[in-house]
Design a protein around this motif. Structure first.
Motif, mmCIF file in Angstrom:
data_model
loop_
_atom_site.group_PDB
_atom_site.id
_atom_site.type_symbol
_atom_site.label_atom_id
_atom_site.label_comp_id
_atom_site.label_asym_id
_atom_site.label_seq_id
_atom_site.Cartn_x
_atom_site.Cartn_y
_atom_site.Cartn_z
ATOM 1 N N GLN A 157 0.818 -1.217 0.000
ATOM 2 C CA GLN A 157 0.000 0.000 0.000
ATOM 3 C C GLN A 157 0.850 1.265 0.000
ATOM 4 O OE1 GLN A 157 -2.423 -0.786 3.368
ATOM 5 N NE2 GLN A 157 -3.856 -2.060 2.219
ATOM 6 N N SER A 158 2.165 1.089 0.087
ATOM 7 C CA SER A 158 3.020 2.264 0.142
ATOM 8 C C SER A 158 3.734 2.468 -1.188
ATOM 9 C CB SER A 158 4.050 2.091 1.264
ATOM 10 O OG SER A 158 5.175 2.886 0.994
ATOM 11 N N PRO A 159 3.330 3.505 -1.954
ATOM 12 C CA PRO A 159 3.960 3.751 -3.253
ATOM 13 C C PRO A 159 5.471 3.955 -3.098
ATOM 14 C CG PRO A 159 2.112 5.250 -2.886
ATOM 15 C CD PRO A 159 2.323 4.511 -1.612
ATOM 16 N N GLU A 160 5.855 4.552 -1.981
ATOM 17 C CA GLU A 160 7.269 4.828 -1.751
ATOM 18 C C GLU A 160 8.076 3.525 -1.737
ATOM 19 O OE1 GLU A 160 8.226 6.027 2.153
ATOM 20 O OE2 GLU A 160 10.099 7.008 1.587
ATOM 21 N N LYS A 161 7.520 2.518 -1.077
ATOM 22 C CA LYS A 161 8.262 1.250 -0.965
ATOM 23 C C LYS A 161 8.204 0.433 -2.260
ATOM 24 C CE LYS A 161 7.625 1.494 3.851
ATOM 25 N NZ LYS A 161 6.554 1.415 4.843
ATOM 26 N N ILE A 162 7.050 0.527 -2.948
ATOM 27 C CA ILE A 162 6.959 -0.175 -4.233
ATOM 28 C C ILE A 162 7.999 0.389 -5.191
ATOM 29 C CG2 ILE A 162 5.472 -0.537 -6.247
ATOM 30 C CD1 ILE A 162 3.131 -0.710 -4.260
ATOM 31 N N ARG A 163 8.225 1.692 -5.057
ATOM 32 C CA ARG A 163 9.211 2.360 -5.914
ATOM 33 C C ARG A 163 10.603 1.731 -5.766
ATOM 34 N NH1 ARG A 163 9.590 7.188 -9.285
ATOM 35 N NH2 ARG A 163 11.690 6.856 -10.034
ATOM 36 N N PHE A 164 10.989 1.338 -4.547
ATOM 37 C CA PHE A 164 12.301 0.688 -4.351
ATOM 38 C C PHE A 164 12.432 -0.529 -5.258
ATOM 39 C CE2 PHE A 164 11.940 1.949 0.413
ATOM 40 C CZ PHE A 164 12.269 3.254 0.112
ATOM 41 N N PHE A 165 11.347 -1.290 -5.318
ATOM 42 C CA PHE A 165 11.382 -2.518 -6.111
ATOM 43 C C PHE A 165 11.455 -2.203 -7.598
ATOM 44 C CE2 PHE A 165 9.740 -3.969 -2.090
ATOM 45 C CZ PHE A 165 10.438 -5.147 -1.900
ATOM 46 N N ILE A 166 10.634 -1.231 -8.017
ATOM 47 C CA ILE A 166 10.651 -0.853 -9.431
ATOM 48 C C ILE A 166 12.061 -0.415 -9.824
ATOM 49 C CG2 ILE A 166 9.756 0.791 -11.143
ATOM 50 C CD1 ILE A 166 7.118 0.786 -9.540
ATOM 51 N N ASN A 167 12.673 0.441 -8.994
ATOM 52 C CA ASN A 167 14.030 0.911 -9.287
ATOM 53 C C ASN A 167 14.993 -0.261 -9.446
ATOM 54 O OD1 ASN A 167 13.179 3.529 -9.099
ATOM 55 N ND2 ASN A 167 13.868 3.814 -6.994
ATOM 56 N N SER A 168 14.950 -1.183 -8.500
ATOM 57 C CA SER A 168 15.869 -2.316 -8.552
ATOM 58 C C SER A 168 15.653 -3.144 -9.808
ATOM 59 C CB SER A 168 15.688 -3.206 -7.318
ATOM 60 O OG SER A 168 16.530 -2.768 -6.288
ATOM 61 N N TYR A 169 14.379 -3.389 -10.153
ATOM 62 C CA TYR A 169 14.084 -4.183 -11.357
ATOM 63 C C TYR A 169 14.567 -3.467 -12.610
ATOM 64 C CZ TYR A 169 11.240 -7.798 -9.116
ATOM 65 O OH TYR A 169 10.829 -8.861 -8.361
ATOM 66 N N THR A 215 20.397 9.634 -10.577
ATOM 67 C CA THR A 215 19.567 9.166 -11.697
ATOM 68 C C THR A 215 19.827 7.671 -11.905
ATOM 69 O OG1 THR A 215 21.261 9.492 -13.380
ATOM 70 C CG2 THR A 215 19.826 11.376 -12.919
ATOM 71 N N TYR A 216 18.969 7.040 -12.695
ATOM 72 C CA TYR A 216 19.212 5.650 -13.078
ATOM 73 C C TYR A 216 20.548 5.538 -13.814
ATOM 74 C CZ TYR A 216 14.390 4.053 -12.190
ATOM 75 O OH TYR A 216 13.210 3.688 -11.608
ATOM 76 N N GLY A 217 20.825 6.554 -14.648
ATOM 77 C CA GLY A 217 22.035 6.525 -15.474
ATOM 78 C C GLY A 217 23.283 6.285 -14.641
ATOM 79 N N ALA A 218 23.366 6.947 -13.492
ATOM 80 C CA ALA A 218 24.542 6.815 -12.636
ATOM 81 C C ALA A 218 24.741 5.366 -12.217
ATOM 82 C CB ALA A 218 24.396 7.703 -11.398
ATOM 83 N N LEU A 219 23.657 4.722 -11.845
ATOM 84 C CA LEU A 219 23.784 3.347 -11.367
ATOM 85 C C LEU A 219 24.016 2.371 -12.513
ATOM 86 C CD1 LEU A 219 21.251 3.182 -8.406
ATOM 87 C CD2 LEU A 219 23.633 3.858 -8.450
ATOM 88 N N MET A 246 14.894 7.345 -5.875
ATOM 89 C CA MET A 246 15.924 6.652 -6.647
ATOM 90 C C MET A 246 16.488 5.451 -5.889
ATOM 91 S SD MET A 246 16.612 7.451 -9.664
ATOM 92 C CE MET A 246 15.176 8.188 -10.393
ATOM 93 N N ALA A 247 16.020 5.249 -4.658
ATOM 94 C CA ALA A 247 16.602 4.190 -3.828
ATOM 95 C C ALA A 247 16.263 2.812 -4.374
ATOM 96 C CB ALA A 247 16.117 4.325 -2.396
ATOM 97 N N THR A 248 17.264 1.931 -4.378
ATOM 98 C CA THR A 248 17.022 0.540 -4.740
ATOM 99 C C THR A 248 16.652 -0.232 -3.466
ATOM 100 O OG1 THR A 248 19.355 0.067 -4.467
ATOM 101 C CG2 THR A 248 18.616 0.590 -6.694
ATOM 102 N N VAL A 249 16.346 -1.515 -3.610
ATOM 103 C CA VAL A 249 15.878 -2.281 -2.450
ATOM 104 C C VAL A 249 16.872 -2.258 -1.270
ATOM 105 C CG1 VAL A 249 15.216 -4.580 -1.631
ATOM 106 C CG2 VAL A 249 14.329 -3.726 -3.806
ATOM 107 N N PRO A 250 18.166 -2.538 -1.506
ATOM 108 C CA PRO A 250 19.086 -2.513 -0.362
ATOM 109 C C PRO A 250 19.103 -1.163 0.352
ATOM 110 C CG PRO A 250 20.155 -3.527 -2.247
ATOM 111 C CD PRO A 250 18.853 -2.970 -2.737
ATOM 112 N N ILE A 251 19.040 -0.084 -0.434
ATOM 113 C CA ILE A 251 19.057 1.246 0.176
ATOM 114 C C ILE A 251 17.721 1.502 0.867
ATOM 115 C CG2 ILE A 251 19.364 3.733 -0.269
ATOM 116 C CD1 ILE A 251 21.848 1.904 -0.732
ATOM 117 N N GLY A 252 16.639 1.032 0.251
ATOM 118 C CA GLY A 252 15.322 1.166 0.865
ATOM 119 C C GLY A 252 15.290 0.507 2.236
ATOM 120 N N ILE A 253 15.930 -0.644 2.329
ATOM 121 C CA ILE A 253 15.976 -1.341 3.613
ATOM 122 C C ILE A 253 16.747 -0.511 4.640
ATOM 123 C CG2 ILE A 253 17.023 -3.346 4.766
ATOM 124 C CD1 ILE A 253 16.113 -4.964 2.291
ATOM 125 N N GLN A 254 17.831 0.095 4.169
ATOM 126 C CA GLN A 254 18.585 0.944 5.080
ATOM 127 C C GLN A 254 17.754 2.140 5.537
ATOM 128 O OE1 GLN A 254 21.560 3.589 3.863
ATOM 129 N NE2 GLN A 254 22.907 3.180 5.582
#
Lengths: 280, 298
Positions: free
Chosen positions: A66-78, A141-145, A226-234
């Motif tokens: 239910q949290s768009p913020e957290k879903i975003r972590f997953f989208i970024n990582s994928y 940005t995504y580009g950096a990663l 822009m956070a990925t899952v590992p960063i989201g966890i942090q």
């Protein structure tokens, strides 16, 4: 005869006992993660602790969905992992074709340098990368990663693909060349289809490297978007470190893609893992 | 053979291989070569980035770093962490590989066990860190089990006691890393020619002798390259330490990478951090020479 038999039974028992210990050692933390993720937070530190939840609830998972913020972590990582994997595969195939089908000046040295780059510490690249990304306006940005992850995945991908291409007889592509086909055509029409298992192995390992990366994600992005899952966890850890059930649910979801890929493509995964250390 | 020669005669085609490797070479130059030159340059200046007109200061950043007590202790922690990780990765990886290779297992059972044993390696360091933080919490399950088993009295603060924290952290890394060895060693075990064991059996060699004189020599190149690579990577450890202890409590689990990170992003000492990063890079490079050699000899 009897003593040999009893010795057999003894060593069989020893093997089973050690295997059981191994299963507990390897598996317990993962079962605990799942067990905590499906209970209410109040039950996390219940005393005495229970191995299974008294009441099973998926509330922690619903909270994440239910949290768009957290879903975003997953989208970024994928997104990042998929782009990195595709680009790595494409460039690695081109390079591997050059290495396996031609002899040229500097080949040996370049090959050794590529083996060597696998041991460059990411922490040494972190400082110049930070400067580079700010200057080129790629910071956060995504580009950096995507770009920096290629530095981690390309050496491995090239070496592994070269190994696979080397096992394909040259007579196969020569047949196409004689028919007037171009080199690129031979690569993608002849070699790629045959080396599909190798490509899958390389792709899986690349995806894993990208999915797990931490240092560059930490230093080259700053916004939560822009956070990925590992960063989201942090981030979660800093925000509300006492919601252990949610943290564990997040961890479970964060491990899910790798576990699913592993279970479905075990053979390729193992080949990639073994090749990660044993390159021919 | 003749055809190959005639193809090579064409000057344009001599360039062909370079076109194929060009994209990778360009990317690796931008992402590896230039940054390494850059970090080396930074390490010889007084503070770059924060200082608008940095000047050349020679090796003084290196001298400052080497003299720093925190850095010295970080080197010690890194060595402890790395050496014990590599040794136990090898021991556990070998044990698990031998167990999985045991003739007492049916192939189905073996496949299931192999999946379970590989699991620890599939997890992201950030996730491993928080799972173990939960398990090792003073009120967590580990203390409860150990208390019930009579192994410890009272509560042990595994990750916040300076006496236990480095060992605990090393243990977590051992748990995480052994499958990498296991997979490679298992593949190696399965490639030992069966005839060699049969011949040894006829000669009356027991299983210990077979292990010593057939298995180990066969696995030696794998063990060598695994250990060197693992040593280099473990020495560079960052995420697991950062997420589990952050280098603390105090500096009791500070490793070279967390030390460098803190210099960069907490103290903004970019030049000193570059010197510290260069030291890690140099050690890695020296060891990787052995790695490249071991790869070449195979």
């Amino acid at each position: 005869m009897n003593s040999i038999k009893s010795k057999r039974i003894g060593s069989r028992a020893l093997v089973y006992i050690l295997l059981l210990l191994g299963v507990v050692f390897a598996g317990f933390p993962i079962l605990w993660l799942i067990s905590i993720s499906i209970r209410a937070n109040g039950e996390v530190f219940s005393s005495p602790p229970s191995f299974l939840p008294k009441v099973v609830t998926f509330a922690a998972y619903f909270k994440i969905f239910q949290s768009p913020e957290k879903i975003r972590f997953f989208i970024n990582s994928y997104v990042i992992a998929i782009i990195v994997t595709l680009v790595t595969l494409f460039i690695s195939m081109l390079t591997a074709y050059g290495f396996s089908r031609y002899d040229f000046k500097g080949k040996k040295i370049i090959n050794m340098v590529i083996i060597g780059t696998q041991t460059v510490p990411p922490i040494a690249l972190m400082i110049p990368y930070f400067g580079l990304m700010v200057v080129f306006k790629l910071y956060d940005t995504y580009g950096a990663l995507v770009l920096t992850y290629l530095a981690l995945t390309l050496p491995y991908g090239i070496l592994m693909m070269t190994g696979f291409f080397n096992t394909i007889p040259k007579s196969l592509d020569e047949a196409v060349l004689i028919d007037g086909g171009s080199r690129l055509l031979t690569l993608f029409r002849v070699i790629v289809p045959i080396s599909l298992p190798g490509i899958v192995s390389t792709g899986l390992y690349t995806f894993l490297l990208s999915w797990n990366e931490f240092l560059f994600a930490l230093t080259l992005t700053k916004s939560n978007e822009m956070a990925t899952v590992p960063i989201g966890i942090q981030l979660l850890m800093g925000q509300h470190s006492y919601e252990w059930n949610e943290m564990m649910a997040m961890s479970f979801l964060g491990s899910l893609p790798i576990m699913v890929l592993f279970l479905f493509f075990q053979k390729y995964f193992l080949a990639g893992m073994a090749a990660g250390s044993v390159k021919d | 053979m003749l055809k190959k020669k005639s193809i090579l005669k064409n000057k344009k085609q001599i360039l062909d291989p370079y076109w194929f490797i060009l994209p990778a070479m360009l990317l690796l130059s931008i992402l590896m070569l230039i940054p390494i030159i850059q970090v080396f340059r930074y390490s010889l200046m007084d503070n770059v980035i924060t200082n608008k007109t940095p000047t050349f200061v020679g090796l003084s950043n290196y001298i400052d770093i080497i003299k720093d007590e925190v850095f010295k202790s970080a080197v010690g922690h890194t060595l402890y962490f790395t050496i014990f990780s590599v040794i136990f990765h090898l021991i556990l990886g070998m044990t698990f590989a031998l167990l999985l290779n045991s003739k007492y297992l049916s192939s189905g059972f073996r496949a299931v066990l192999r999946v379970i044993f590989i699991f620890p390696w599939l997890f992201t360091p950030a996730i491993i860190a928080i799972v173990w933080r939960l398990i090792l919490d003073p009120l967590g399950i580990m203390n409860y089990i150990l208390q019930q088993a009579g192994i410890i009295n009272g509560i042990v603060e595994w990750l916040s006691n300076e006496k236990t924290v480095l060992q605990t952290l090393t243990f977590i890394n051992i748990w995480n890393g052994y499958p990498f060895y296991m997979v490679s060693l298992l593949a190696g075990l399965q490639s030992v020619p069966k005839q060699q064991y049969e011949a040894a059996l006829i000669d009356g060699a027991n299983s210990t002798k077979q292990f010593r004189y057939i298995t180990i020599p066969h696995l030696k190149p794998i063990i060598l390259s695994l250990s060197i690579l693992d040593f280099i990577w473990t020495m560079q450890v960052f995420p697991l330490v950062w997420m589990t202890t952050g280098g603390g409590p105090g500096h009791s689990t500070e490793v070279m990478a967390t030390y460098t990170y803190k210099l960069t992003f907490l103290q903004f000492e970019f030049s000193k951090a570059s010197a510290s990063a260069m030291i890690i890079l140099l050690i890695s490079m020296i060891i990787s020479i052995f790695y490249v050699r071991s790869q070449k000899s195979r």
